[in-house]
Design a protein around this motif. Structure first.
Motif, short mmCIF file in Angstrom:
data_model
loop_
_atom_site.label_atom_id
_atom_site.label_comp_id
_atom_site.label_asym_id
_atom_site.label_seq_id
_atom_site.Cartn_x
_atom_site.Cartn_y
_atom_site.Cartn_z
N ARG A 262 -16.84 6.91 -4.96
CA ARG A 262 -17.43 5.59 -4.77
C ARG A 262 -16.44 4.48 -5.16
O ARG A 262 -16.48 3.38 -4.63
N HIS A 263 -15.53 4.77 -6.08
CA HIS A 263 -14.59 3.76 -6.58
C HIS A 263 -13.18 3.89 -6.01
O HIS A 263 -12.29 3.16 -6.40
N LEU B 165 -10.18 3.31 -3.88
CA LEU B 165 -9.71 2.20 -3.04
C LEU B 165 -8.66 2.68 -2.05
O LEU B 165 -8.63 2.27 -0.91
N ALA B 166 -7.76 3.49 -2.56
CA ALA B 166 -6.66 3.97 -1.72
C ALA B 166 -6.17 5.26 -2.33
O ALA B 166 -6.39 5.55 -3.49
N GLU C 237 -1.06 8.01 -3.37
CA GLU C 237 0.38 7.86 -3.59
C GLU C 237 0.80 8.64 -4.84
O GLU C 237 0.17 8.51 -5.88
N GLY C 238 1.83 9.37 -4.74
CA GLY C 238 2.30 10.13 -5.89
C GLY C 238 1.22 11.04 -6.41
O GLY C 238 1.13 11.32 -7.59
N GLY C 239 0.35 11.50 -5.51
CA GLY C 239 -0.72 12.39 -5.94
C GLY C 239 -1.82 11.67 -6.70
O GLY C 239 -2.69 12.30 -7.28
N LYS C 240 -1.77 10.34 -6.68
CA LYS C 240 -2.78 9.59 -7.43
C LYS C 240 -3.68 8.80 -6.50
O LYS C 240 -3.33 8.51 -5.37
N LEU D 153 -6.06 5.26 -6.19
CA LEU D 153 -6.30 3.93 -6.77
C LEU D 153 -7.80 3.76 -6.91
O LEU D 153 -8.53 3.78 -5.92
N TYR E 26 -11.13 1.57 -8.36
CA TYR E 26 -11.61 0.27 -8.83
C TYR E 26 -12.18 0.45 -10.24
O TYR E 26 -12.88 1.41 -10.52
N THR F 143 -5.11 -6.32 -11.63
CA THR F 143 -5.53 -5.79 -10.33
C THR F 143 -6.97 -5.31 -10.28
O THR F 143 -7.50 -5.06 -9.19
N GLN F 144 -7.59 -5.11 -11.44
CA GLN F 144 -8.94 -4.52 -11.54
C GLN F 144 -8.95 -3.10 -10.95
O GLN F 144 -9.95 -2.61 -10.44
N ALA F 145 -7.80 -2.45 -11.04
CA ALA F 145 -7.68 -1.10 -10.47
C ALA F 145 -6.68 -0.28 -11.27
O ALA F 145 -5.92 -0.82 -12.07
N TRP G 84 -4.27 3.55 -10.98
CA TRP G 84 -3.86 4.79 -10.30
C TRP G 84 -4.13 5.97 -11.22
O TRP G 84 -3.63 6.01 -12.36
N ARG H 32 -4.50 10.33 -11.43
CA ARG H 32 -4.38 11.65 -10.82
C ARG H 32 -5.76 12.30 -10.83
O ARG H 32 -6.47 12.24 -11.82
#
Lengths: 469, 204
Positions: free
Chosen positions: A16-17, A19-20, A23-26, A28, A30, A156-158, A160, A162
Motif C-alpha cells: 500500500r505504501h 512508491l517505486a 532500485e538497488g534491490g530496495k 521506495l 511512503y 522526501t517523506q519516503a 528506500w 530492502r
C-alpha cells in the motif's frame, strides 16, 4: 494491485505504501509519520538547513523530548538539558509539532505515538531510534534509521527499504500469573539469538497473542529488535481497535468507521506463506532474567548462570568477558543474587499496564534496605493516569523515586547515573556493557520481577509475591 | 556525499560477532551536542594497557579496512557509531553480516559495507590475520574485488544502485526527488481513501 502477493499483514502495509521499486534491490516506501528525537533533532535539522532542504510534510512529523529529559531536576546540568533546549529551538524554527517537556502529550516516542493515536494501524512510522518497530503492537509498520536516513525522510517523506523476509512466531499456551510478555520475548531471544530475525519482518500470532493487551504486544514488538528484526508486527484486531478508539488523535465518527473497516483486512491471509515459521508453547514459562551482557544471555529467575561456555553456546572469550563484567561465577543461582538498584521504565515497559503489574507487588510493602529504586512513566499521560489510580502513591510509599517521563536510565541520556559495579534489575531492553553507565551490571526483566527484586533486595521469582495478593 | 574511490591500506581484524553500537560508540561519550567522535570509538575497549585494542596498535592506527564478524552494528540506531569509525579513518568494513540500519548508515556516509560469499570468508579472514597489518589490502569497488597483499583476490557482490551511489557520491535526496510525481500522486490518492494517514486528527 495488492491481491496476489500482499498476503502477510506487513506486506499489505508495504505494498500500500510502495512508491517505486526496486532500485538497488530496495523499494521506495511512503512514510506516514516521521519522528525525530531530542538526541538527533538539533543536528539533523541543522543539516537540513545547511543542505537547503525543506521538510516536505512538517504536519506529519513529530519531534519528541525523551532520551535527554532529566528524570530528576537534581540531574540538570549533566548534559540532558542542552539537548532538550536545542531540540526545542530547532523544532520551533522548523514549525514542527513538538511534544515538549511538561506538555500533556510528552513522553517516549514509541510510548506516546501509539497511545495518542499519532500512529495508526496500517501506517508506516519512521523514527531515528532502533526501537521504532515497537509500534507494530498496534499494527503499524515501524522502521528505524540513522540520522542521515532521517534527513532524507524529512525531505522526501519516503525511505528506500530492502524488502524483508517474512517470519511468523506463533505463541501458544497461557501465561501463569506473574509471567508476562517481557518474559516471553526474553525467552525467545535467548532461544533464537541476536540475529535470528535480521532483515526480517516478524509477525507475532497465535492464541496467546489474541489474549494479550496492546501494551503487552508493544513490549513484544519492542524487543523483537533484539532479534535483529527489521520490523515486527501483531495484526490489529478488536483489542487494538478498542484500545485506539479513545486515543486523542485517532480518527473520529465516520472516518473512524472507514478506518476500522480497512484495518480489519490487515490480518495475514490464512494461506500466507512465511519464510520462517515457529511455534512456541508458553505454558509453564517461568519469569526470565538476563545474566550476561546481551539480551540473549538469559535464564529463568530460578535458574542458573550456565556452567560452561559450551552450555551457554558462546565462545570462551565472550563468555569469560560477560561473566567477568557481570561479576558472576558459572553455575550461580540467579535467585538470591543481591542487587543495588531497580529501574522500571523505558519504551519496553513503562506503560500503564506495566506500572499496574509492578504496583500490585509493591502495594503495602517497602523496598529493601540499601536498594535505590526508580519508576519513570513512559509518558505524561501514563504518569497522570498512574497518579489518578493511586499507583504513584503506592510506589512512593514503598520508597521508589518517581521521575519525569522519558527514556531515563535506559541509557542515562538525561544524566541519570548508576555507579560502576552496581547491580540493577531493569525493565529496559539492552544490557550491553556500559549501557546504563560504565561498569553497571544490568539484569533485564519484567516489571514484576523488577518490583519483586526491589522489595527483596535480590533477584527472586515474583510469582509468590503476586499470588499472595 | 564524498565519492568512494578505491581503498588501500591495512585491514584490522576484529573478528567478534554481534558487535553493537553501544560498544562502537558508548552513549556516555556523546553528552555534548558536538562530541569528539573519534574519542567515542570503542571507548571502553581502548586504553587497557594489558589488552591493547586492535585499532590502537601502531600498525592498525590508520587502518582503512575493518574486518568483523556477524551482525556488526546491531543495537541502537545511533549514527555516531558510523561517524566514530569514519573519524578514525575506516572507509570499508568487511563483516560476515551487518545490522540493516547500520549498513544503511554506512552507505549514507560514503562507506563501503562488504559481505563476502560464506565459502570465502574463513580464507579471507585468515589472510587478514596472517598479514597482521604489515602489508596493504586493496578494495576496488568498481571491480567488486578485494586484493590481498599476496595477490589473492576476493570478489564480492553489491546492488548496482548502491554501488553507483557510492562511486559517484550521489545526493540521496535528489535521487529520490526524481520520483516526486509519484509521491505527490500517492498523497493525493491517500487523502481521499485513507485521509487519517494524510493528516493528524486534532484533539477535541
Amino acid at each position: 494491485m495488492t491481491a496476489l502477493w500482499a498476503r502477510h499483514c506487513s506486506t499489505k502495509i508495504w505494498s500500500r505504501h510502495r512508491l517505486a521499486g526496486d532500485e538497488g534491490g530496495k523499494t521506495l516506501l511512503y512514510i506516514d509519520r516521521v519522528v525525530v528525537d531530542d538526541v538527533r533533532a538539533p543536528q539533523v535539522l541543522k543539516n537540513l538547513e545547511r543542505r537547503a532542504l525543506a521538510i516536505r510534510r512538517p504536519d506529519l512529523s513529530v519531534v519528541v523530548q525523551d532520551h535527554s529529559v532529566p528524570s530528576f531536576q537534581t540531574h540538570s546540568g549533566l548534559g540532558g538539558n542542552d539537548f532538550v533546549d536545542a531540540t526545542r529551538v530547532a523544532a520551533h524554527r522548523h514549525g514542527l509539532r513538538l511534544l515538549d517537556v511538561g506538555d500533556a502529550e510528552q513522553g517516549i516516542s514509541h510510548v506516546v505515538m501509539p497511545e495518542l493515536g499519532l500512529v495508526l494501524p496500517g501506517s508506516t512510522y519512521l523514527c531515528v531510534d532502533s526501537h521504532s518497530p515497537t509500534v507494530g503492537g498496534v499494527g503499524a509498520l515501524g522502521l528505524a534509521c540513522g540520522s542521515s536516513e532521517l534527513e532524507h525522510a524529512l525531505a522526501t517523506q519516503a525511505m528506500w527499504v530492502r524488502k524483508p523476509r517474512q517470519m511468523r512466531v506463533r505463541l501458544e499456551g497461557g501465561l501463569d500469573d506473574g509471567v508476562y510478555a517481557k518474559d516471553v520475548i526474553l525467552h525467545l531471544i535467548g532461544r533464537l539469538g541476536l540475529d535470528a530475525a535480521r532483515g526480517i519482518a516478524l509477525e507475532f500470532a497465535g492464541g496467546l497473542i489474541a489474549s494479550l493487551s496492546v501494551e503487552a504486544r508493544l513490549t513484544l514488538c519492542n524487543m523483537a529488535v533484539e532479534l535483529g528484526a527489521r520490523t515486527s508486527i501483531v495484526a490489529p484486531d478488536e483489542t487494538t481497535f478498542a484500545w485506539l478508539a479513545t486515543s486523542p488523535h485517532a480518527p473520529r465518527a465516520d472516518l473512524w468507521r472507514r478506518a476500522h473497516d480497512q484495518w480489519r483486512d490487515l490480518r495475514s491471509d490464512g494461506d500466507a506463506r512465511f519464510d520462517v515459521e515457529l511455534e512456541i508453547d508458553c505454558a509453564g514459562l517461568a519469569p526470565q532474567i538476563t545474566w550476561g551482557t546481551t539480551p540473549a544471555q538469559v535464564a529463568s529467575v530460578a535458574g542458573h548462570v550456565p556452567d560452561t561456555a559450551a552450555q551457554a553456546g558462546l565462545d570462551e572469550a565472550i563468555w569469560r568477558r560477560a561473566l567477568g563484567y557481570m561479576d558472576l561465577t558459572p553455575g550461580t543461582c540467579l535467585a538470591g543474587t543481591r542487587i543495588n538498584r531497580v529501574f522500571i521504565g523505558s519504551c519496553t515497559n513503562a506503560r500503564f499496564g506495566d506500572l499496574e503489574i509492578a504496583a500490585r507487588i509493591v502495594t503495602g510493602r517497602k523496598i529493601a534496605d540499601g536498594v535505590k529504586a526508580v519508576v519513570v512513566p513512559g509518558s505524561r499521560a501514563v504518569g497522570r493516569r498512574a497518579q489518578e489510580h493511586g499507583l504513584r502513591d503506592i510506589f512512593e510509599d514503598a520508597g521508589f523515586l518517581w521521575g519525569e517521563p522519558g527514556c531515563s536510565m535506559c541509557a542515562g541520556g538525561g544524566g541519570e547515573k548508576v555507579t560502576a559495579g552496581e547491580r540493577i534489575v531493569s525493565t529496559t531492553n539492552r544490557n550491553f556493557e556500559g549501557r546504563q553507565g560504565a561498569g553497571v551490571r544490568t539484569h533485564l526483566a519484567s516489571p514484576a520481577t523488577a518490583a519483586a527484586a526491589a522489595i527483596k533486595g535480590e533477584i527472586c521469582d515474583p510469582r509468590p509475591l503476586v499470588q499472595e495478593r | 556525499m564524498e565519492k568512494f574511490a578505491s581503498v588501500r591500506g591495512a585491514a584490522a581484524p576484529l573478528l567478534i560477532d554481534d558487535i553493537n553500537t553501544d560498544q562502537i560508540a558508548p552513549v556516555q561519550f556523546m553528552r555534548a551536542l558536538e562530541p569528539d567522535y573519534e574519542k567515542a570509538l570503542f571507548a571502553r575497549w581502548r586504553g587497557d594497557p594489558n589488552a591493547p585494542f586492535v585499532l590502537d596498535e601502531q600498525r592498525f592506527r590508520r587502518a582503512p579496512i575493518l574486518v568483523a564478524g556477524s551482525n556488526f552494528g546491531c543495537g541502537s540506531a545511533r549514527e555516531v557509531a558510523v561517524w566514530a569509525l569514519a573519524a578514525h579513518g575506516v572507509r570499508c568494513i568487511v563483516a560476515r553480516s551487518f545490522s540493516e540500519v547500520y549498513r544503511e548508515s554506512l552507505l549514507k556516509n560514503g562507506m563501503l559495507p562488504v559481505v563476502l560469499n560464506p565459502a570465502l570468508r574463513s580464507d579471507f579472514e585468515a589472510r587478514v590475520v596472517a598479514a597482521d597489518g604489515q602489508a596493504p589490502f586493496e578494495v576496488d569497488l568498481a571491480a567488486y574485488r578485494i586484493t590481498c597483499p599476496d595477490g589473492a583476490a576476493f570478489a564480492f557482490g553489491m546492488d548496482a544502485g548502491e554501488r553507483t551511489a557510492l562511486l559517484e557520491g550521489l545526493d540521496d535526496v535528489a535521487m529520490t526527488l526524481r520520483h516526486r510525481s509519484l509521491i505527490d500522486a500517492w498523497e493525493k490518492q491517500t487523502a481521499l481513501h485513507q485521509p487519517w494517514l494524510q493528516q493528524i486528527t486534532a484533539t477535541d
